[in-house]
Design an enzyme around this catalytic site. Structure first.
Site, PDB file in Angstrom:
ATOM      1  N   HIS A 306       0.855  -1.203   0.000  1.00 10.22           N
ATOM      2  CA  HIS A 306       0.000   0.000   0.000  1.00 10.22           C
ATOM      3  C   HIS A 306       0.883   1.242   0.000  1.00 10.22           C
ATOM      4  O   HIS A 306       1.931   1.252   0.645  1.00 10.22           O
ATOM      5  CB  HIS A 306      -0.907   0.017   1.246  1.00 10.22           C
ATOM      6  CG  HIS A 306      -2.081   0.921   1.094  1.00 10.22           C
ATOM      7  ND1 HIS A 306      -1.988   2.264   1.335  1.00 10.22           N
ATOM      8  CD2 HIS A 306      -3.344   0.696   0.681  1.00 10.22           C
ATOM      9  CE1 HIS A 306      -3.163   2.841   1.085  1.00 10.22           C
ATOM     10  NE2 HIS A 306      -4.004   1.888   0.689  1.00 10.22           N
ATOM     11  N   ASP A 363      -7.974  -4.975  -0.528  1.00 11.26           N
ATOM     12  CA  ASP A 363      -8.440  -5.816  -1.643  1.00 11.26           C
ATOM     13  C   ASP A 363      -8.124  -7.291  -1.481  1.00 11.26           C
ATOM     14  O   ASP A 363      -8.570  -8.103  -2.292  1.00 11.26           O
ATOM     15  CB  ASP A 363      -7.816  -5.309  -2.954  1.00 11.26           C
ATOM     16  CG  ASP A 363      -8.342  -3.923  -3.304  1.00 11.26           C
ATOM     17  OD1 ASP A 363      -7.529  -3.014  -3.562  1.00 11.26           O
ATOM     18  OD2 ASP A 363      -9.567  -3.747  -3.263  1.00 11.26           O
TER      19      ASP A 363
HETATM   20  C1  SDX Z   1      -6.053   0.376  -3.153  1.00 16.24           C
HETATM   21  O1  SDX Z   1      -4.142   4.743  -2.033  1.00 16.24           O
HETATM   22  C2  SDX Z   1      -5.150   4.159  -1.459  1.00 16.24           C
HETATM   23  O2  SDX Z   1      -5.608   4.524  -0.392  1.00 16.24           O
HETATM   24  C3  SDX Z   1      -5.761   3.045  -2.266  1.00 16.24           C
HETATM   25  C4  SDX Z   1      -6.807   2.205  -1.565  1.00 16.24           C
HETATM   26  C5  SDX Z   1      -8.078   2.999  -1.343  1.00 16.24           C
HETATM   27  O3  SDX Z   1      -8.829   2.628  -0.410  1.00 16.24           O
HETATM   28  O4  SDX Z   1      -8.393   3.896  -2.165  1.00 16.24           O
HETATM   29  O5  SDX Z   1      -6.335   1.728  -0.334  1.00 16.24           O
HETATM   30  C6  SDX Z   1      -7.209   1.008  -2.444  1.00 16.24           C
HETATM   31  O6  SDX Z   1      -5.771   0.736  -4.254  1.00 16.24           O
HETATM   32  C7  SDX Z   1      -5.232  -0.663  -2.415  1.00 16.24           C
HETATM   33  C8  SDX Z   1      -3.989  -1.152  -3.241  1.00 16.24           C
HETATM   34  C9  SDX Z   1      -4.474  -2.185  -4.239  1.00 16.24           C
HETATM   35  N1  SDX Z   1      -3.391  -2.576  -5.150  1.00 16.24           N
HETATM   36  C10 SDX Z   1      -2.765  -3.752  -5.068  1.00 16.24           C
HETATM   37  O7  SDX Z   1      -3.009  -4.611  -4.231  1.00 16.24           O
HETATM   38  C11 SDX Z   1      -1.762  -3.988  -6.207  1.00 16.24           C
HETATM   39  C12 SDX Z   1      -0.489  -4.606  -5.613  1.00 16.24           C
HETATM   40  N2  SDX Z   1       0.166  -3.604  -4.812  1.00 16.24           N
HETATM   41  C13 SDX Z   1       1.139  -2.784  -5.460  1.00 16.24           C
HETATM   42  O8  SDX Z   1       1.238  -2.689  -6.804  1.00 16.24           O
HETATM   43  C14 SDX Z   1       1.691  -1.635  -4.632  1.00 16.24           C
HETATM   44  O9  SDX Z   1       1.904  -2.100  -3.374  1.00 16.24           O
HETATM   45  C15 SDX Z   1       0.850  -0.369  -4.596  1.00 16.24           C
HETATM   46  C16 SDX Z   1       0.565   0.127  -5.961  1.00 16.24           C
HETATM   47  C17 SDX Z   1      -0.417  -0.605  -3.867  1.00 16.24           C
HETATM   48  C18 SDX Z   1       1.669   0.665  -3.818  1.00 16.24           C
HETATM   49  O10 SDX Z   1       2.783   0.924  -4.568  1.00 16.24           O
HETATM   50  P1  SDX Z   1       3.936   1.898  -3.991  1.00 16.24           P
HETATM   51  O11 SDX Z   1       3.696   2.331  -2.611  1.00 16.24           O
HETATM   52  O12 SDX Z   1       4.137   2.959  -5.046  1.00 16.24           O
HETATM   53  O13 SDX Z   1       5.124   0.916  -3.901  1.00 16.24           O
HETATM   54  P2  SDX Z   1       6.151   0.684  -5.060  1.00 16.24           P
HETATM   55  O14 SDX Z   1       5.407   0.311  -6.316  1.00 16.24           O
HETATM   56  O15 SDX Z   1       7.094   1.843  -5.087  1.00 16.24           O
HETATM   57  O16 SDX Z   1       6.911  -0.640  -4.519  1.00 16.24           O
HETATM   58  C19 SDX Z   1       7.922  -0.524  -3.509  1.00 16.24           C
HETATM   59  C20 SDX Z   1       8.650  -1.864  -3.546  1.00 16.24           C
HETATM   60  C21 SDX Z   1       9.107  -2.258  -4.958  1.00 16.24           C
HETATM   61  O17 SDX Z   1      10.219  -3.116  -4.828  1.00 16.24           O
HETATM   62  P3  SDX Z   1      11.720  -2.472  -4.990  1.00 16.24           P
HETATM   63  O18 SDX Z   1      11.702  -1.615  -6.261  1.00 16.24           O
HETATM   64  O19 SDX Z   1      11.930  -1.644  -3.746  1.00 16.24           O
HETATM   65  O20 SDX Z   1      12.648  -3.665  -5.108  1.00 16.24           O
HETATM   66  O21 SDX Z   1       7.769  -2.903  -3.111  1.00 16.24           O
HETATM   67  C22 SDX Z   1       7.545  -3.817  -4.179  1.00 16.24           C
HETATM   68  C23 SDX Z   1       7.952  -3.097  -5.455  1.00 16.24           C
HETATM   69  O22 SDX Z   1       8.372  -4.033  -6.454  1.00 16.24           O
HETATM   70  N3  SDX Z   1       6.120  -4.159  -4.163  1.00 16.24           N
HETATM   71  C24 SDX Z   1       5.643  -5.369  -4.360  1.00 16.24           C
HETATM   72  C25 SDX Z   1       4.245  -5.248  -4.197  1.00 16.24           C
HETATM   73  N4  SDX Z   1       3.932  -3.976  -3.923  1.00 16.24           N
HETATM   74  C26 SDX Z   1       5.097  -3.297  -3.900  1.00 16.24           C
HETATM   75  N5  SDX Z   1       6.262  -6.559  -4.661  1.00 16.24           N
HETATM   76  C27 SDX Z   1       5.434  -7.630  -4.800  1.00 16.24           C
HETATM   77  N6  SDX Z   1       4.086  -7.587  -4.653  1.00 16.24           N
HETATM   78  C28 SDX Z   1       3.465  -6.418  -4.351  1.00 16.24           C
HETATM   79  N7  SDX Z   1       2.140  -6.383  -4.220  1.00 16.24           N
END
Ligand code: SDX
Length: 444
Positions: A306, A363
């Site tokens: 998140h 989710d």
């Molecule tokens: C919602 O913003 C809100 O409030 C949203 C929400 C709402 O109520 O409106 O809460 C609803 O959208 C919840 C999130 C739903 N999405 C997912 O479940 C999709 C999977 N999650 C991710 O794609 C990710 O965690 C995000 C998009 C939710 C957050 O992304 P960030 O904070 O921008 O994190 P990032 O993409 O910069 O990742 C940081 C690191 C990376 O690794 P490194 O580059 O440091 O090596 O964490 C890793 C990412 O690769 N990472 C994951 C991951 N999420 C982040 N690795 C594996 N699986 C994951 N799910």
């Protein structure tokens, strides 16, 4: 700790004082409104993760400590003690309704639960396998042709918000019935908001739906859990459209489209698709974890991580408990729940996830709960939109009521080519090396 009044920015051999604002929960913000005018510089913030786009009095999230409050009320208190309609009223008006106010608001929801009969023809224009989010976004935009937006000021705003909250529920249920080729079931004045939705989804002229009180209770809680969440992606889309003073229906339709993305609200559908892939891959959970750790976007663990919660999302915790309660009470056996529990157990002990503070988000379990209610996978993000609607309405209202709210117009850091001499078409060479143009085919 003494309140910080100003920040100082050193830029080369110059320095600039910037005012500092402090929120009611102590968040500190450096106000850079005058930065470009005084220094000529802008800030760069990929994804606005460090940027407050507005001041808002609606929702507070403490991502470090897993705290979520709406208008000051903790999410656990609201889920345990309120109906979704009560919380919708709270979000839009800023106070929990009295019994009389709730009764009147519920009456408005009933009075405005039908959609113009002409809108029924729109459904038949969509291919049968259209995604319900595409239908929802289009139908909400078209509401502006049938229902002129009343003022955003009271008392008509009760009608405007009730109209949208009620009609979107009807459109959602109708889009499901249409996708099944089944006759539409109209809303009923004698049913509550959530009971009406389940009846419109699962009743039929030949086999009336018996209202399942337990599922109505769970649906109220699920919709409350989604009601708002600060300046997330789709809410920012709503506020951006509101900042141009476009109408509420246009802003909500933009919010629906942003929510559809699999990194945002579309994640609830992506979680079920991911769990099914694991189930069909001999339930190889460990392989899915290893692929998620490899860092490819498409292999991410959906429902995990998140942008704000660096702790367990309080909504995920509540959803998981609702799953456990319902599944044990009704002796439901869904392999996807077992796979989800196994994924969570392994990930929460794995340094890749622990070091990046990746926990289950809202989710991760909601799709499993909705499945148990009979709601199909392609309707899951529509369910998210149903819940989020009161939050979007409140955020739109807060934007248009704020006379100081400027049109959203971020700056950029330009990285394109410097000035080039113009080249007439007969002297040009193919610009992009190795680019293969698709064959020109006769489009249907
Ligand atoms: C919602 O913003 C809100 O409030 C949203 C929400 C709402 O109520 O409106 O809460 C609803 O959208 C919840 C999130 C739903 N999405 C997912 O479940 C999709 C999977 N999650 C991710 O794609 C990710 O965690 C995000 C998009 C939710 C957050 O992304 P960030 O904070 O921008 O994190 P990032 O993409 O910069 O990742 C940081 C690191 C990376 O690794 P490194 O580059 O440091 O090596 O964490 C890793 C990412 O690769 N990472 C994951 C991951 N999420 C982040 N690795 C594996 N699986 C994951 N799910």
């Amino acid at each position: 700790m003494a309140r910080i009044k100003k920040a100082n920015l050193k830029l080369g051999n110059k320095s600039f004082d910037l005012p500092v604002i402090t929120g009611s929960e102590g968040e500190v913000g450096v106000d850079i409104t005058s930065l470009r005018k005084t220094s000529g510089a802008v800030t760069f913030d990929n994804g606005f993760a460090n940027t407050a786009s507005c001041k808002s009095a609606i929702t507070f999230v403490d991502g470090e400590n897993g705290i979520l409050r709406h208008r000051g009320y903790d999410i656990v208190d609201l889920v345990e003690n309120c109906s979704f309609v009560e919380v919708a009223y709270l979000l839009v008006h800023g106070a929990l309704p009295t019994a009389a106010e709730l009764k009147r608001f519920s009456r408005y929801l009933n009075q405005h639960s039908m959609i113009h009969e002409n809108m029924h023809h729109f459904f038949s224009g969509f291919p049968a396998d259209s995604h319900p989010m595409a239908i929802l976004a289009s139908m909400v935009t078209s509401l502006s042709s049938f229902y002129p937006l009343l003022s955003h000021r009271d008392p008509t705003f009760d009608i405007t918000s009730a109209r949208l909250i009620s009609k979107v529920r009807t459109i959602a249920a109708f889009s499901y019935k249409k996708s099944q080729g089944a006759p539409l079931v109209y809303p009923r004045y004698d049913l509550s908001y959530c009971a009406n939705f389940l009846n419109m989804m699962f009743s039929s002229p030949v086999d009336p739906y018996e209202i399942d009180v337990e599922l109505v209770r769970i649906l109220n809680k699920l919709l409350i859990l989604h009601v708002d969440h600060e300046q997330n992606c789709s809410t920012t889309a709503v506020r951006l459209i509101a900042s141009a003073r476009a109408n509420l229906y246009a802003a909500i339709s933009a919010g629906i489209c942003a929510l559809w993305g699999p990194l945002h609200g579309g994640a609830n559908q992506a979680v079920i698709d991911m769990l099914n892939r694991i189930k069909n891959d001999n339930r190889n959970v460990k392989k899915a974890i290893e692929r998620a750790k490899a860092g490819k976007h498409e292999d991410r663990l959906m429902g995990f991580g998140h942008a704000v919660y660096k702790n367990y999302d309080p909504r995920a915790r509540l959803c998981k408990k609702m799953c456990d309660d319902l599944f044990s009470k009704r002796d439901i056996n869904d392999p996807l729940l077992d796979i989800a529990r196994e994924l969570e157990e392994i990930a929460l002990k794995d340094d890749y996830f622990v070091s990046r503070r990746l926990y289950p988000n809202v989710d991760f379990y909601t799709g499993i709960l909705y499945r148990a209610m009979g709601i199909p996978t392609n309707m899951l993000t529509v369910m998210f939109a149903l819940g989020r609607l009161p939050g979007w309405i409140a955020q739109w209202k807060e934007t248009v009521e704020n006379r100081k709210a400027r049109i959203y117009r971020p700056r950029q850091i330009y990285t394109g080519p410097e000035k080039r001499r113009f080249v007439p078409i007969d002297q040009r060479k193919p610009g992009i090396k190795g680019r293969v143009l698709p064959p020109v085919v006769k489009n249907l």
